[in-house]
Design a protein around this motif. Sequence first.
Motif, mmCIF file in Angstrom:
data_model
loop_
_atom_site.group_PDB
_atom_site.id
_atom_site.type_symbol
_atom_site.label_atom_id
_atom_site.label_comp_id
_atom_site.label_asym_id
_atom_site.label_seq_id
_atom_site.Cartn_x
_atom_site.Cartn_y
_atom_site.Cartn_z
ATOM 1 N N LEU A 95 0.571 -1.871 0.047
ATOM 2 C CA LEU A 95 0.218 0.032 0.074
ATOM 3 C C LEU A 95 0.965 1.459 0.109
ATOM 4 C CD1 LEU A 95 -3.017 -0.797 2.203
ATOM 5 C CD2 LEU A 95 -2.586 -1.073 -0.036
ATOM 6 N N PHE A 98 2.863 1.733 -4.518
ATOM 7 C CA PHE A 98 2.230 1.173 -5.475
ATOM 8 C C PHE A 98 2.665 0.258 -7.074
ATOM 9 C CE2 PHE A 98 -1.135 2.860 -2.895
ATOM 10 C CZ PHE A 98 -2.132 2.502 -2.811
ATOM 11 N N SER A 100 1.449 -0.220 -10.904
ATOM 12 C CA SER A 100 0.334 -0.136 -11.939
ATOM 13 C C SER A 100 -0.884 -0.933 -11.706
ATOM 14 C CB SER A 100 1.030 0.207 -13.230
ATOM 15 O OG SER A 100 1.420 -1.174 -14.127
ATOM 16 N N LYS A 101 -0.374 -2.282 -11.006
ATOM 17 C CA LYS A 101 -1.432 -2.830 -11.659
ATOM 18 C C LYS A 101 -2.395 -2.551 -9.861
ATOM 19 C CE LYS A 101 0.561 -6.270 -14.294
ATOM 20 N NZ LYS A 101 1.147 -7.556 -13.937
ATOM 21 N N GLY A 102 -1.859 -2.310 -8.913
ATOM 22 C CA GLY A 102 -2.664 -1.878 -7.799
ATOM 23 C C GLY A 102 -2.342 -3.070 -6.478
ATOM 24 N N VAL A 103 -3.730 -4.025 -6.069
ATOM 25 C CA VAL A 103 -2.955 -5.049 -5.209
ATOM 26 C C VAL A 103 -3.582 -6.256 -5.299
ATOM 27 C CG1 VAL A 103 -3.793 -6.295 -2.776
ATOM 28 C CG2 VAL A 103 -3.301 -3.476 -3.192
#
Length: 159
Positions: A95, A98, A100-103
């Motif tokens: 978190l 970050f 580019s795909k996030g989590v």
Amino acid sequence: MSIRLNYPQLSSEAYQSLLALSETQKNYSIDRSLIELVKIRVSQLNGCLFCLDLHIKEARTLGERELRIHHLSIWHESSLFTEKEKAALEWAELLTRFNSKGVEDAEFDKARTFFSEKELSDLTFAIGIINMWNRFGVAFRNKPGSLDKIFGVDKIGLV
């Protein structure tokens, strides 16, 4: 190093709101010592000396072992942390840094194996809040130790 501007005074209402939000962490469903470890790790990642200094002291007042604090930067390799603590630290890094795909779903599912929905929500708030404080510490260069007395961490003898 001196503070660049007095943001608590200049943006008093927002600052007071962030303080109040931070105060809610005392009621989180997660052990306070684990929250402090997460705050230390996030502050390391963000390069916030003020927050790093404060949260190391807070962790020590909660009885956290010094060696575990030293191992935080290499927690992946350390045997001093439980799998749950490692999951919290991994979530904190995801978190804070970050991509580019996030989590990804797999990352979320891994965190959920160790934390209830309430715990994961509380942990995510803690991570978000310390990231916000880190932004102010890095931008305005808060002086490390300047609030030790207010936070009650001056008594532990770390200088």
